[in-house]
Design a protein around this motif. Structure first.
Motif, short mmCIF file in Angstrom:
data_model
loop_
_atom_site.label_atom_id
_atom_site.label_comp_id
_atom_site.label_asym_id
_atom_site.label_seq_id
_atom_site.Cartn_x
_atom_site.Cartn_y
_atom_site.Cartn_z
N LEU A 107 0.77 -1.02 -0.04
CA LEU A 107 0.03 0.19 -0.08
C LEU A 107 1.01 1.37 0.15
CD1 LEU A 107 -2.82 0.94 0.06
CD2 LEU A 107 -2.66 1.04 2.68
N ILE A 108 2.17 1.16 0.50
CA ILE A 108 2.76 2.43 0.71
C ILE A 108 3.70 2.25 -0.65
CG2 ILE A 108 5.01 3.15 1.93
CD1 ILE A 108 3.61 1.94 4.47
N PHE A 109 4.01 1.17 -1.29
CA PHE A 109 4.76 1.35 -2.47
C PHE A 109 3.87 1.69 -3.77
CE2 PHE A 109 5.84 -1.14 -6.17
CZ PHE A 109 7.05 -0.52 -6.61
N LEU A 110 2.72 1.54 -3.70
CA LEU A 110 1.79 1.64 -4.83
C LEU A 110 1.78 3.22 -5.33
CD1 LEU A 110 -1.06 -0.93 -4.80
CD2 LEU A 110 0.60 -0.52 -6.58
N PRO A 111 1.42 4.12 -4.49
CA PRO A 111 1.36 5.39 -4.80
C PRO A 111 2.50 5.98 -5.46
CG PRO A 111 0.57 5.27 -2.56
CD PRO A 111 1.16 3.98 -2.96
N ALA A 113 4.53 4.37 -7.43
CA ALA A 113 4.59 3.47 -8.70
C ALA A 113 3.51 3.73 -9.76
CB ALA A 113 4.73 1.98 -8.58
N THR A 114 2.66 4.60 -9.11
CA THR A 114 1.38 5.12 -9.81
C THR A 114 1.52 6.29 -10.77
OG1 THR A 114 -0.23 4.11 -8.30
CG2 THR A 114 -1.11 5.39 -9.90
N PRO A 115 1.22 6.42 -12.16
CA PRO A 115 1.49 7.65 -12.80
C PRO A 115 0.86 8.72 -12.06
CG PRO A 115 1.04 5.73 -14.36
CD PRO A 115 0.87 5.12 -12.71
N VAL A 117 -0.92 10.93 -13.40
CA VAL A 117 -2.30 11.32 -14.08
C VAL A 117 -3.45 10.30 -13.59
CG1 VAL A 117 -1.67 10.07 -15.89
CG2 VAL A 117 -3.30 11.75 -16.27
N VAL A 118 -2.98 9.13 -13.24
CA VAL A 118 -4.00 8.12 -12.66
C VAL A 118 -4.49 8.54 -11.06
CG1 VAL A 118 -4.29 5.77 -12.05
CG2 VAL A 118 -3.08 6.27 -14.11
N SER A 121 -6.47 11.62 -11.53
CA SER A 121 -8.15 11.34 -12.11
C SER A 121 -8.87 10.56 -11.08
CB SER A 121 -7.88 10.99 -13.45
OG SER A 121 -7.04 9.64 -13.44
N SER A 122 -8.21 9.50 -10.47
CA SER A 122 -9.10 8.79 -9.54
C SER A 122 -9.52 9.85 -8.31
CB SER A 122 -8.21 7.44 -9.10
OG SER A 122 -7.14 7.89 -8.45
#
Lengths: 266, 306
Positions: A107-111, A113-115, A117-118, A121-122
């Protein structure tokens, strides 16, 4: 000739490295240069004539200095919240045992690795669905900035904590310090450089963010939003004054930090 | 500081953990959850929930609008529609990001290598110089490239004199400008992890390979390069992911012919207000990146990074 050849082969990596550094500094040089430019038209990106005007009237373009202040406010609040929340998480990860460690790390790594823009927009999709689309502004930018700064704070503080010798704390306890004393007298001072680095990183991430902010800003204009808007009408040269000042302040902070550290090591 | 130093010596002599550890450990467990809670809650509410909402928004009725509201119709066709309609921008994003990442490797490797092995006492200064461009605004720096690559600028004039581009040629508003900007903006993300893993290499390993009659090239290929692989993989991901989602460079340095998928998502969400299509594009970008990253990390044999 062979001596020249050997010199080249020994130093070729360094020469390439310096050329790459020049590539990285070329835009900074142009930002400083263009801050002294007197443009002939609004859509002007070439150096025309030298002037002090931009430096004497940095706030001349309507709304620009207000946007800088807004960015500093958001950056400061986002830094405080993200640093506190992130430091707590980092302590839990390094010093405590709990279930769901793998999920937490993910959960800490994902933000990170997320572009952007995603992510931007989410958040907009969520706010709109919740019926908050009309209220977007300062608070939604702040919420978003805390979110993406958090992971970077966790990673930075965690690295510092993991490298810390836990025998220091055990020793303090052996010397009859209670947990509270041990934390404030031993652990915290040792981790503080990591927390400070994380806070500086968080501030610069927040201050400079454009993409996530662009989706969630409502009518609030931060400095990057101002520059983006100005780009449609033509960039006022004062934007480069702000760019130069930011660069100088940051460089000064880093260099003085280095000097302080060297002095302490002596 | 002195308390800590003195304590360290005592601890080194005293050795392992003392008694009463079990009771303390159990209490610590509860404290751990309390420390985690606020931060993780924030990430769940403002990162995880929105991502789920994004996937759902992509399935809404494409005939709805913001004013009338959207009905959930499980329109999986939204995803297929945007994939077909914007395949050009999808492919272009990954193409540009790939070229920029490769350029970053070729520029970043010599720089990191020089900092790690050749810089000597200039090491810290060079590291500060690497992160220095971050000190000023991303947008302002990208706009500076507009001046650098401008039609009457030094670079374009030089290339014309050398006959490398035609008399009426330009760099601004071409793919070259966009990729140059992407490479520039994400180069530090390549250099820092590469430097970190090069720095850890024991120079004696390289010396040993030389003693065993390896040439400079062989020694690099068989010792230095494999040992720097984790940094190379991390750097590639840190460069490729933001580059593929970026739309600042293509907007400021390119034209509509250089539009990337980020521009499309921004436009669908904020100008056309077509939320289902916008959300579907955004989800597809994320899925494509995750697939590429997993595939790449598997191939590179560095699963432990994830």
């Amino acid at each position: 000739m062979s001596r020249v050849g050997r010199w080249v082969s020994e130093h070729v990596v360094m020469v390439i490295a310096l050329l790459v550094l020049c590539y990285m500094f070329l835009p900074i040089f142009f930002v400083v240069l263009m801050s002294f430019n007197a443009p002939t038209s609004r859509l002007n990106y070439e150096f025309q004539a030298f002037t002090w005007d931009n430096w004497l009237n940095p706030c001349a373009p309507a709304g620009m200095c207000e946007s800088v202040v807004k960015s500093i406010e958001i950056g400061f609040l986002a830094t405080v919240f993200a640093t506190i929340l992130g430091t707590l998480v980092a302590f839990a990860l390094v010093r405590h045992r709990f279930r769901g460690r793998a999920g937490t790390s993910l959960l800490i790594f994902l933000p990170m690795a997320t572009p952007e823009v995603v992510m931007g927009s989410s958040l907009l999709a969520l706010f709109t669905t919740a019926g908050l689309a009309g209220t977007l502004g300062f608070w939604s930018i702040l919420v978003a900035h805390i979110m993406f700064c958090l992971s970077f704070v966790v990673v930075t503080v965690k690295a510092r904590l993991a490298g810390l010798d836990s025998r220091f704390e055990q020793a303090a306890m052996d010397l009859y310090a209670n947990e509270w004393q041990t934390f404030w007298r031993v652990t915290f001072p040792l981790v503080f450089p990591g927390i400070l680095a994380a806070a500086l990183l968080a501030f610069s991430l927040s201050f400079d963010d454009f993409i996530v902010t662009n989706f969630n800003h409502g009518n609030t204009i931060t400095f990057p939003m101002f520059v983006w808007g100005a780009n449609q009408r033509g960039i006022p040269p004062q934007v480069n004054v702000i760019g130069t000042v930011m660069f100088a302040i940051a460089l000064l902070l880093v260099l003085s930090g280095g000097v302080l550290q060297r002095r302490r090591e002596r | 500081m002195s308390v800590a130093q003195f304590g360290g010596q005592v601890a080194a002599e005293a050795g392992g953990p003392g008694a009463g550890e079990v009771e303390q450990e159990r209490r610590r467990g509860r404290v751990g959850y309390l420390l985690l809670l606020p931060g993780l809650l924030w990430l769940v509410i403002f990162f995880l929930v929105p991502t789920v909402q994004l996937v759902a928004t992509g399935l809404y009725d494409p005939n709805g609008s913001l004013d009338t509201g959207y009905a959930m119709t499980w329109s999986f066709s939204n995803y297929w529609d945007v994939l077909v309609q914007y395949q050009e921008q999808f492919l272009r994003s990954f193409g540009y990001a790939l070229i920029a990442t490769i350029a970053c490797i070729f520029l970043g490797y010599p720089l990191s290598y020089a900092i790690a092995f050749k810089a000597g006492r200039w090491k810290n200064l060079m590291l500060v110089l690497v992160i220095a461009p971050f000190f000023t605004s991303f947008l302002v720096r990208t706009l500076a490239w507009k001046s650098i690559l401008s039609d009457n600028g030094l670079i374009v004039e030089t290339l014309k004199t050398l006959q490398l581009i035609p008399e009426d040629g330009r760099l601004l508003a071409t793919p070259v400008a966009v990729v140059t900007g992407l490479t520039y903006n994400f180069l530090p993300f390549m250099v820092l992890p590469l430097y970190a893993s090069l720095e850890k290499i024991d120079p004696r390993l390289i010396e040993a390979s030389k003693d065993l009659y390896a040439s400079g090239v062989t020694s690099f290929r068989k010792v230095t390069l494999p040992l720097s692989a984790p940094g190379l993989v991390a750097g590639t991901l840190l460069t490729f992911i933001p580059a593929a989602g970026d739309y600042i460079n293509s907007e400021l340095l390119g034209t509509p012919q250089q539009r990337m998928i980020g521009n499309v998502i921004d436009n669908l969400f904020l100008v056309q207000l077509d939320y289902p299509a916008a959300a579907a594009s955004s989800v597809l970008l994320m899925v494509a990146i995750v697939c590429l990253v997993v595939f790449y990390v598997r191939r590179a044999g560095t699963e432990d990074l994830l």
